[in-house]
Design an enzyme around this catalytic site. Structure first.
Site: not given
Ligand code: NAP
Length: 309
Positions: A14, A90, A168
């Site tokens: 995101i 969120k 989620d």
């Molecule tokens: P994601 O691709 O897994 O990215 C989250 C990032 O957070 C990871 O790439 C990592 O970044 C970091 N992270 C993960 N675990 C961690 C840990 N234990 N400690 C520290 N950093 C950690 O997930 P995402 O889809 O972007 O979602 C993140 C948030 O955005 C969630 O709350 C989700 O509900 C929200 N969101 C997602 C979407 C969607 O379509 N995917 C849409 C709207 C909102 P680094 O590798 O850079 O450290």
């Protein structure tokens, strides 16, 4: 107002797809630093942790936390204790109670805390709220179905406690419905489908009712395949049927398209964050999250086949 010097924390899906482009397009911000354990972003200062960023980094005014909820509260507390304004992706936390701690921290440190709900900034959400405000609502049906393999690739955290599974994305629907309906509503039944090898549901069927006994039904499903996601909300009223399609970017009345707009949800979020900072206010609404907590508290759990990505 001076340009806000902003850091992104957690450079995952995101952050890449939405936050970074929205920040670049908004003259009120300058992306100054990124904290990521894996990624390195061009033309900004990069750090492997928020701690390192706060200790050694360039001066910043605010952080945008794009990490999963399970780690975000500790990061938000650290940033606010350092005097930084905080925007939370969120859902705003992994538990309801920790959000109260964050709310109190924001007040104590005199900073803005913004618990963002990106779907509320979808193009037609405000028009839907206004259209419904003068009509009698008879029933509401929510369909929120997407392919988890497409929308959440490699996100093992989503199946762990606190990851919320299908809630989620489902919470996005709840963030819209809590915004457009005129009265509060509460859960009466929840059926949760949980894969045998996971801690969180892959599908959920929810029934709510409001104070005037209007039924609200929701179907959330991560097993949608081969078609675009279905992110629709239908509201039957005494003067016709309102439908919000495509996550709130299209509005139809009795099947006829009335309004349509581009995806500018994150542009709206960053405008709102800058305005809150300028006005010295916070915005922390937990109502969508409370419904999810209720579903996890009241829900019947049915074990279904293991999820293998
Ligand atoms: P994601 O691709 O897994 O990215 C989250 C990032 O957070 C990871 O790439 C990592 O970044 C970091 N992270 C993960 N675990 C961690 C840990 N234990 N400690 C520290 N950093 C950690 O997930 P995402 O889809 O972007 O979602 C993140 C948030 O955005 C969630 O709350 C989700 O509900 C929200 N969101 C997602 C979407 C969607 O379509 N995917 C849409 C709207 C909102 P680094 O590798 O850079 O450290």
């Amino acid at each position: 107002m001076d340009t806000l010097r902003l850091a992104i924390v957690g450079y995952g899906k995101i952050a890449r797809d939405q936050h970074h482009p929205a920040i670049d397009d908004n003259a009120r911000y300058r992306l100054t630093a990124v904290s990521s354990r894996n990624a390195s972003v061009a033309d900004v200062a990069n750090f492997e942790s928020l701690e390192a960023l706060l200790e050694q980094g360039p001066e910043i005014d605010a952080v945008s936390l794009c990490t999963p909820a399970g780690v975000r509260t500790a990061q938000a507390r650290l940033a606010m204790a350092s005097g930084k304004h905080v925007m939370l992706e969120k859902p705003p936390g992994a538990t309801l109670a920790e959000i109260e701690t964050l709310r109190e921290d924001a007040e104590r440190h005199g900073v803005t805390l913004f618990a963002s709900w990106h779907s509320r900034h979808a193009h037609c959400v405000d028009s839907a709220r206004q259209w419904l405000a003068t009509r009698q609502i008879r029933r509401v049906d929510i369909e929120w179905k997407e392919d988890v393999r497409v929308w959440h690739p490699g996100q093992a955290w989503i199946w762990q406690p606190g990851g919320m599974g299908v809630f989620d994305p489902g919470i996005n629907a709840l963030s819209i419905v809590t915004e457009i309906l005129p009265r509060p509503f509460h859960l009466t039944d929840a059926q949760l489908q949980v894969p045998g090898n996971c801690q969180t549901p892959i599908a959920a069927s929810l029934d709510f009712v409001d104070g005037e006994n209007v039924p609200i039904h929701a179907e959330f499903d991560f097993r949608q395949q081969g078609t675009p996601p279905i992110w629709n909300i239908h509201v039957e009223t005494d003067e016709g049927r309102l439908t919000l399609e495509a996550g709130g970017s299209r509005l139809l009345i009795d099947g006829e398209l009335r309004e349509e707009g581009p995806d500018a949800e994150y542009a709206g979020l960053y405008e709102r964050f800058a305005t809150l900072i300028a006005e010295g206010r916070s915005d922390v609404d937990v109502s969508p999250f409370r419904h999810v907590a209720d579903a996890l508290m009241l829900g019947h759990r049915h074990t279904v086949e293991d999820f293998v990505e």
